[in-house]
Design a protein around this motif. Sequence first.
Motif, PDB file in Angstrom:
ATOM      1  N   ILE A 341     -51.801  -4.221 -32.074  1.00  0.00           N
ATOM      2  CA  ILE A 341     -51.258  -5.041 -30.972  1.00  0.00           C
ATOM      3  C   ILE A 341     -51.359  -6.532 -31.329  1.00  0.00           C
ATOM      4  CG2 ILE A 341     -51.689  -5.720 -28.560  1.00  0.00           C
ATOM      5  CD1 ILE A 341     -52.538  -2.766 -28.074  1.00  0.00           C
ATOM      6  N   LYS A 342     -52.505  -6.899 -31.853  1.00  0.00           N
ATOM      7  CA  LYS A 342     -52.745  -8.306 -32.203  1.00  0.00           C
ATOM      8  C   LYS A 342     -51.762  -8.796 -33.280  1.00  0.00           C
ATOM      9  CE  LYS A 342     -56.532 -10.453 -34.685  1.00  0.00           C
ATOM     10  NZ  LYS A 342     -57.954 -10.364 -34.998  1.00  0.00           N
ATOM     11  N   ASN A 343     -51.533  -7.977 -34.303  1.00  0.00           N
ATOM     12  CA  ASN A 343     -50.612  -8.382 -35.366  1.00  0.00           C
ATOM     13  C   ASN A 343     -49.178  -8.482 -34.869  1.00  0.00           C
ATOM     14  OD1 ASN A 343     -51.567  -8.746 -38.366  1.00  0.00           O
ATOM     15  ND2 ASN A 343     -52.992  -7.340 -37.368  1.00  0.00           N
ATOM     16  N   LEU A 344     -48.807  -7.645 -33.890  1.00  0.00           N
ATOM     17  CA  LEU A 344     -47.456  -7.757 -33.330  1.00  0.00           C
ATOM     18  C   LEU A 344     -47.329  -9.041 -32.501  1.00  0.00           C
ATOM     19  CD1 LEU A 344     -46.729  -4.056 -32.316  1.00  0.00           C
ATOM     20  CD2 LEU A 344     -45.957  -5.279 -34.339  1.00  0.00           C
ATOM     21  N   LEU A 345     -48.402  -9.410 -31.810  1.00  0.00           N
ATOM     22  CA  LEU A 345     -48.378 -10.675 -31.049  1.00  0.00           C
ATOM     23  C   LEU A 345     -48.245 -11.849 -32.027  1.00  0.00           C
ATOM     24  CD1 LEU A 345     -51.247  -9.926 -28.460  1.00  0.00           C
ATOM     25  CD2 LEU A 345     -48.806  -9.952 -28.001  1.00  0.00           C
ATOM     26  N   VAL A 346     -48.980 -11.760 -33.142  1.00  0.00           N
ATOM     27  CA  VAL A 346     -48.898 -12.815 -34.163  1.00  0.00           C
ATOM     28  C   VAL A 346     -47.471 -12.884 -34.719  1.00  0.00           C
ATOM     29  CG1 VAL A 346     -49.637 -13.489 -36.494  1.00  0.00           C
ATOM     30  CG2 VAL A 346     -51.339 -12.703 -34.832  1.00  0.00           C
ATOM     31  N   ALA A 347     -46.903 -11.723 -35.025  1.00  0.00           N
ATOM     32  CA  ALA A 347     -45.557 -11.693 -35.625  1.00  0.00           C
ATOM     33  C   ALA A 347     -44.535 -12.323 -34.681  1.00  0.00           C
ATOM     34  CB  ALA A 347     -45.164 -10.250 -35.939  1.00  0.00           C
ATOM     35  N   GLN A 348     -44.695 -12.068 -33.372  1.00  0.00           N
ATOM     36  CA  GLN A 348     -43.786 -12.650 -32.382  1.00  0.00           C
ATOM     37  C   GLN A 348     -43.892 -14.178 -32.399  1.00  0.00           C
ATOM     38  OE1 GLN A 348     -41.397 -11.829 -30.314  1.00  0.00           O
ATOM     39  NE2 GLN A 348     -41.413 -13.719 -29.081  1.00  0.00           N
ATOM     40  N   VAL A 349     -45.138 -14.693 -32.416  1.00  0.00           N
ATOM     41  CA  VAL A 349     -45.331 -16.149 -32.403  1.00  0.00           C
ATOM     42  C   VAL A 349     -44.853 -16.763 -33.724  1.00  0.00           C
ATOM     43  CG1 VAL A 349     -47.088 -17.980 -32.292  1.00  0.00           C
ATOM     44  CG2 VAL A 349     -47.232 -16.016 -30.745  1.00  0.00           C
ATOM     45  N   LYS A 350     -45.119 -16.060 -34.815  1.00  0.00           N
ATOM     46  CA  LYS A 350     -44.736 -16.563 -36.139  1.00  0.00           C
ATOM     47  C   LYS A 350     -43.214 -16.716 -36.240  1.00  0.00           C
ATOM     48  CE  LYS A 350     -46.046 -14.873 -40.729  1.00  0.00           C
ATOM     49  NZ  LYS A 350     -46.883 -13.807 -41.282  1.00  0.00           N
ATOM     50  N   SER A 351     -42.486 -15.749 -35.683  1.00  0.00           N
ATOM     51  CA  SER A 351     -41.045 -15.806 -35.897  1.00  0.00           C
ATOM     52  C   SER A 351     -40.311 -16.605 -34.824  1.00  0.00           C
ATOM     53  CB  SER A 351     -40.450 -14.398 -36.011  1.00  0.00           C
ATOM     54  OG  SER A 351     -40.606 -13.748 -34.803  1.00  0.00           O
ATOM     55  N   THR A 352     -40.897 -16.752 -33.624  1.00  0.00           N
ATOM     56  CA  THR A 352     -40.160 -17.484 -32.573  1.00  0.00           C
ATOM     57  C   THR A 352     -40.904 -18.724 -32.093  1.00  0.00           C
ATOM     58  OG1 THR A 352     -41.194 -16.298 -30.743  1.00  0.00           O
ATOM     59  CG2 THR A 352     -39.239 -15.277 -31.698  1.00  0.00           C
ATOM     60  N   GLY A 353     -42.186 -18.807 -32.409  1.00  0.00           N
ATOM     61  CA  GLY A 353     -42.983 -19.944 -31.929  1.00  0.00           C
ATOM     62  C   GLY A 353     -43.401 -19.772 -30.473  1.00  0.00           C
ATOM     63  N   GLU A 354     -43.020 -18.649 -29.860  1.00  0.00           N
ATOM     64  CA  GLU A 354     -43.316 -18.451 -28.428  1.00  0.00           C
ATOM     65  C   GLU A 354     -43.933 -17.094 -28.177  1.00  0.00           C
ATOM     66  OE1 GLU A 354     -39.510 -18.783 -26.640  1.00  0.00           O
ATOM     67  OE2 GLU A 354     -39.485 -20.982 -26.816  1.00  0.00           O
ATOM     68  N   LEU A 355     -44.605 -16.995 -27.034  1.00  0.00           N
ATOM     69  CA  LEU A 355     -45.140 -15.694 -26.609  1.00  0.00           C
ATOM     70  C   LEU A 355     -45.064 -15.652 -25.091  1.00  0.00           C
ATOM     71  CD1 LEU A 355     -46.608 -13.075 -27.579  1.00  0.00           C
ATOM     72  CD2 LEU A 355     -48.737 -14.230 -27.019  1.00  0.00           C
ATOM     73  N   SER A 356     -44.172 -14.797 -24.591  1.00  0.00           N
ATOM     74  CA  SER A 356     -44.037 -14.719 -23.131  1.00  0.00           C
ATOM     75  C   SER A 356     -44.878 -13.554 -22.603  1.00  0.00           C
ATOM     76  CB  SER A 356     -42.571 -14.501 -22.755  1.00  0.00           C
ATOM     77  OG  SER A 356     -42.174 -13.212 -23.193  1.00  0.00           O
ATOM     78  N   GLN A 357     -45.075 -13.531 -21.286  1.00  0.00           N
ATOM     79  CA  GLN A 357     -45.777 -12.398 -20.671  1.00  0.00           C
ATOM     80  C   GLN A 357     -44.999 -11.118 -20.949  1.00  0.00           C
ATOM     81  OE1 GLN A 357     -46.728 -12.964 -16.555  1.00  0.00           O
ATOM     82  NE2 GLN A 357     -48.182 -14.563 -17.020  1.00  0.00           N
ATOM     83  N   ASP A 358     -43.669 -11.235 -20.930  1.00  0.00           N
ATOM     84  CA  ASP A 358     -42.841 -10.038 -21.196  1.00  0.00           C
ATOM     85  C   ASP A 358     -43.126  -9.471 -22.588  1.00  0.00           C
ATOM     86  OD1 ASP A 358     -41.708 -10.130 -18.774  1.00  0.00           O
ATOM     87  OD2 ASP A 358     -39.761 -10.908 -19.413  1.00  0.00           O
ATOM     88  N   ASP A 359     -43.352 -10.359 -23.570  1.00  0.00           N
ATOM     89  CA  ASP A 359     -43.655  -9.857 -24.920  1.00  0.00           C
ATOM     90  C   ASP A 359     -44.936  -9.026 -24.909  1.00  0.00           C
ATOM     91  OD1 ASP A 359     -41.494 -11.029 -26.382  1.00  0.00           O
ATOM     92  OD2 ASP A 359     -42.510 -12.981 -26.244  1.00  0.00           O
ATOM     93  N   VAL A 360     -45.955  -9.543 -24.224  1.00  0.00           N
ATOM     94  CA  VAL A 360     -47.238  -8.812 -24.197  1.00  0.00           C
ATOM     95  C   VAL A 360     -47.041  -7.469 -23.490  1.00  0.00           C
ATOM     96  CG1 VAL A 360     -49.668  -8.921 -23.526  1.00  0.00           C
ATOM     97  CG2 VAL A 360     -48.485 -11.013 -24.184  1.00  0.00           C
ATOM     98  N   VAL A 361     -46.332  -7.491 -22.359  1.00  0.00           N
ATOM     99  CA  VAL A 361     -46.083  -6.244 -21.613  1.00  0.00           C
ATOM    100  C   VAL A 361     -45.291  -5.267 -22.473  1.00  0.00           C
ATOM    101  CG1 VAL A 361     -44.846  -5.268 -19.623  1.00  0.00           C
ATOM    102  CG2 VAL A 361     -46.235  -7.337 -19.337  1.00  0.00           C
ATOM    103  N   ASN A 362     -44.241  -5.774 -23.125  1.00  0.00           N
ATOM    104  CA  ASN A 362     -43.385  -4.885 -23.935  1.00  0.00           C
ATOM    105  C   ASN A 362     -44.158  -4.228 -25.070  1.00  0.00           C
ATOM    106  OD1 ASN A 362     -41.077  -5.292 -22.509  1.00  0.00           O
ATOM    107  ND2 ASN A 362     -40.331  -6.970 -23.793  1.00  0.00           N
ATOM    108  N   ILE A 363     -44.967  -5.023 -25.755  1.00  0.00           N
ATOM    109  CA  ILE A 363     -45.720  -4.476 -26.900  1.00  0.00           C
ATOM    110  C   ILE A 363     -46.690  -3.405 -26.399  1.00  0.00           C
ATOM    111  CG2 ILE A 363     -47.517  -5.043 -28.600  1.00  0.00           C
ATOM    112  CD1 ILE A 363     -46.008  -7.756 -28.995  1.00  0.00           C
TER     113      ILE A 363
END
Length: 401
Positions: A341-363
């Motif tokens: 889960i943590k690495n997917l959150l990192v990958a999201q921030v790395k590629s878009t620079g952002e992390l929304s609540q929806d991203d955390v919920v979706n993952i």
Amino acid sequence: MKTLTLFEPQFVEKFACVGSACPEHCCGGWNIQLDKKSANRYLQAKRIDIRALATEHISVTKKSVANWAQIKLDASGQCGFLDEKKLCKIHAGLGASALSHTCSTYPRVSIQKRRDEFNTLTLSCPEAARLLLTHPDGMQVQEKQLLRQLFNSAPEYQDAEKLLNLMCSLLMAKCGVQVEQGLYAIALLCLKLDKVSLDNADDVAQLENTFLALSDSLEKGEVVAHMHAIEPHYLLHYALLNNMQHFIQLRPGSRGFATFSRYLQLLNLDALQDQDDASKSQLMAENSLLWQQKVLPLLQDSPWLIGNYFQYRIYHDRFPSLTSREPLSALYLLTSEWLMIKNLLVAQVKSTGELSQDDVVNIIYSFHSLTKHNKQASDNFYMHIDAFKMNDNISLLHLLK
Ligand code: SF4
């Protein structure tokens, strides 16, 4: 009359299915089992339209009374009983009382002990995950007394299990978003547990002292200094993630697959398949650094996004549940899942620079949908994780850096 205690977190109490507004309806991508009574009720319904639908969409397997038949999914992977607005034709035609046990209760789960009941929801439902993760008080647990003729037939929830569960919950609450520090403290608690007997009052007092010392260290920020001595093992990070990815990639078409795959693609483990060990370790080391430098600051404003997830896992799994696995083994699994889960959150921030609540919920909802749909799915998934243990459960410490 007997008095039982019912526990219910706030997100469970607030839950209501959002029906056709659901981003990933539960009536698709899964084998939906029917109990014998429901299957026969549909196949022998007085209404010809329901009977015709049932004949077309139900496959009788007779595996057990609870698993008597299965609903055939249509070409798009949806339950054959859904109409064009994704509403259930059984519900519309025969009423809510005609729904099978699976359909009428999902995503609600009741974990029963002789004198206690724990109401919870499975996080494979996106709305359940949203309510849990996006509300600061989502895991505030209410307690009620229930009067019943009899106690439940389930085993007693032992005081030692309750105590350990409470200690784990309090340690994770103390660490805030510094999840690894909380997991480390629980690992030390489990190591102490190996050396004591929970039937002996002096030993229990020793365990309580260890817990108090760990809690104090977390509060004073001293745990981080203890963790300096841990050697990270980034190749183990990669091997575990790759193996979990392999498990998930064998499930195309399953509920949650498309959503989870979007984030897996950002992580892009496949690009490393033919690379040497040093390159694999390097990516994992970079991700670990990005977690500290980029993701944690984003999570500081809404720490409950991650905090509630761990409180849920401890509550829902009755962690570390002394009856199913050794506590350290249960912690190894939880730590491994968190690594993904943590690495997917990192990958999201790395590629878009952002992390929304929806991203955390979706993952989180898609991960649970793919790996914890039922006991068989989670047992298979855990076999995949266990295959990558180094020498013993304590190798989980290498996953915390
Ligand atoms: S997944 Fe949850 S919110 Fe979506 S349709 Fe099913 S129960 Fe309702």
